[in-house]
Design an enzyme around this catalytic site. Structure first.
Site, PDB file in Angstrom:
ATOM      1  N   MET A  40      20.707  33.920  11.125  1.00  0.00           N
ATOM      2  CA  MET A  40      19.244  33.819  10.996  1.00  0.00           C
ATOM      3  C   MET A  40      18.815  34.001   9.544  1.00  0.00           C
ATOM      4  O   MET A  40      18.234  35.023   9.190  1.00  0.00           O
ATOM      5  CB  MET A  40      18.592  34.867  11.902  1.00  0.00           C
ATOM      6  CG  MET A  40      19.075  34.736  13.349  1.00  0.00           C
ATOM      7  SD  MET A  40      18.264  35.861  14.477  1.00  0.00           S
ATOM      8  CE  MET A  40      18.961  37.416  13.988  1.00  0.00           C
ATOM      9  N   ASP A  41      19.067  32.993   8.728  1.00  0.00           N
ATOM     10  CA  ASP A  41      18.833  33.098   7.286  1.00  0.00           C
ATOM     11  C   ASP A  41      17.484  32.490   6.886  1.00  0.00           C
ATOM     12  O   ASP A  41      17.108  31.441   7.389  1.00  0.00           O
ATOM     13  CB  ASP A  41      19.971  32.348   6.569  1.00  0.00           C
ATOM     14  CG  ASP A  41      20.045  32.682   5.099  1.00  0.00           C
ATOM     15  OD1 ASP A  41      20.796  31.999   4.374  1.00  0.00           O
ATOM     16  OD2 ASP A  41      19.365  33.640   4.665  1.00  0.00           O
TER      17      ASP A  41
END
Lengths: 289, 227
Positions: A40-41
């Site tokens: 989840m960047d």
């Protein structure tokens, strides 16, 4: 006027939901991935881009996560893994680490509620990582969540927290050594050890294979899930950042350029379509390794 | 309906591939200014992952020649089944711009390119061998107390143990995948923590321009390493 607007929004929502269900029906003719993992960047970049208050990106990111989980479980993906917090993330400022821990605590309590996605889809939650590195309240909340959902059996959500692949491998090696040590001690004390502690009883070849690959694999944090079929990393970055390195040998890496809080149905659809295009090849590779 | 959807996807990719081929041609002719100067020094160690069925040595040697022309100094060639390892002597004979990478090679400026050959057995199996090395060390240290659940081994000890069993070369900065899918095919896990992974398509349709573009993209990346 207000009521009409609400009604229109409701009808629109239902149509979108129906369209998504139709698309899932069509896609399920082809192979459905068993396990999807998410890195989840882009939460902080989203905050900057939209000029929001600090921490807002992560909160919106959590909603994006809930949407993605819904798509996964509706489509029939049984295992979902998310990279929530890396051991390297502890290097961030103490304030940021604390606010992330607070958010995690808040969200763990939320997902255990009656109407949450976890109960709706029968999801068992597992926290994978070196949980000893977490503060006590977070660790206890994680343990409570794992206990509360232990009986759920329709799907699994692995939340990687205080996790890196190299730490996972290290931990698995250590657990394997401890197990072997206990085995040897037991044999020794029962008189059948042949002086194993001093290694006199083993041939060189046997000594090189005391610990087997299967021993290490069963002690991995992620042992409860099969290897991932797709890893999705947002923000256009093209590296795994010490995530599932051991398990991703035959895994399709999908790297959309959107930031995590912006991810939606379109990216999920594209990931599945690409996976189905190369599934035959990846399956063949998996059987060979 | 499903088949129609996938035929449409195929057509999309066909169009994208034509556009990429055109761009690649322009890059290799030096017509796109952006790609003219490459900060190759940023690329300390390059890994190439090739689909085992696609491992034509003539293509591999041509690729190595391109890399040598671009100034790449250290390359690791990987394929799952070890076909490249078996062809190691042939490749080194035919491509005279390289020597075999030595485990203790410090990454210094050298006139010749160093080549490392790796396969699937250098990954998980090497970790199992290293685990045995660590276990033996612990037993031989003569410690009589059992483990207390505390950390006994560190990651650097693991790294040293992997070196002993021959499974720990340098961590590549960039990994180029020549195959049907973006997938690292089991490249040793311990070495790709922060490696940039780029998909280049099948080896038989490799293009010089695409190689330049991939290396250029790599040189533009900034990493936080978790911070």
């Amino acid at each position: 006027m207000e009521r009409i607007r609400e009604r229109v929004i409701q009808i629109y929502g239902n149509l979108v939901s129906l369209l998504q269900k139709c698309i899932f029906c069509i896609l399920s003719v082809g192979p459905i991935p068993n396990h999807i993992a998410f890195i989840m960047d882009g939460n902080r970049r989203f905050t900057k881009k939209c000029k929001l208050m600090e921490g807002a990106g992560h909160k919106i990111g959590f909603s994006a996560l809930m949407s993605m989980l819904k798509y996964c479980y509706e489509f029939g993906v049984r295992y979902v893994t998310v990279y929530a917090f890396s051991i390297e993330n502890f290097k961030r400022s103490p304030e940021e680490v604390q606010s992330l821990m607070d958010l995690m605590l808040e969200k763990i309590e939320e997902i255990l509620k009656e109407q949450s996605i976890v109960n709706r889809y029968g999801v068992r939650v597992i926290f994978s990582g070196n949980l000893k590195l977490l503060s006590e309240p977070v660790r206890l909340a994680a343990e409570r969540a794992m206990l509360a959902t232990a009986k759920n059996s329709k799907a699994v959500l692995s939340i990687c927290v205080a996790y890196t692949s190299t730490n996972e491998i290290m931990h698995a090696v250590q657990e394997s050594c401890e197990e072997k040590w206990d085995e040897i001690t037991l044999l020794n004390s029962s008189g059948a050890g042949y002086g194993l502690i001093s290694l006199g009883g083993y041939e060189q070849d046997e000594m090189d294979h005391l610990i087997k690959l299967t021993d290490i694999e069963k002690h991995m944090y992620m042992a409860a899930a099969p290897d991932p079929d797709i890893i999705i990393r947002t923000s256009g970055e093209t590296r795994l950042s010490n995530f599932l390195l051991w398990q991703s040998a035959n895994c399709y890496l999908y790297l959309p350029s959107v930031l995590w809080p912006e991810i939606g149905f379109r990216q999920f659809l594209w990931a599945i379509l690409n996976f189905q295009q190369i599934h035959f090849y990846l399956d063949k590779q998996r059987k060979q390794s | 309906m499903w088949h129609l959807l996938h035929v449409t996807i195929h057509l999309c990719y066909f169009a994208i591939n034509i556009a990429n081929a055109l761009e690649s041609h322009l890059i290799s002719k030096g017509l796109l200014r952006r790609y003219k100067s490459l900060h190759i020094s940023k690329l300390q160690y390059l890994a190439i992952v090739i689909e085992s069925e696609d491992c034509r040595t003539s293509n591999v040697i041509e690729l190595l020649q391109w890399l040598a022309d671009l100034g790449v100094k250290h390359v690791c060639l990987y394929d799952m089944e070890g076909i490249l390892k078996k062809s190691k002597d042939f490749i080194l004979e035919k491509f005279d711009g390289a020597t075999l990478f030595q485990e203790n090679d410090v990454l210094l400026d050298q006139p010749l390119m160093t080549l490392e050959f790796a396969s699937f057995s250098d990954g998980k199996e090497a970790v199992a061998k290293a685990a045995n090395v660590l276990f033996m060390k612990y037993l031989k240290s003569g410690s009589t107390s059992s483990y207390q659940g505390e950390q006994i081994f560190t990651e650097s000890q693991m790294g040293e143990a992997l070196k002993t069993v021959g499974g720990n070369g340098p961590e590549p900065d960039l990994l180029l995948v020549y195959g049907p899918a973006r997938c690292h095919l089991g490249f040793p896990a311990w070495r790709i923590r922060y490696t940039e992974i780029q998909h280049m398509g099948p080896l038989k349709s490799m293009k010089y321009g695409s190689l330049i573009k991939a290396i250029y993209k790599f040189t533009m990346v900034q990493q936080n390493y978790g911070k």
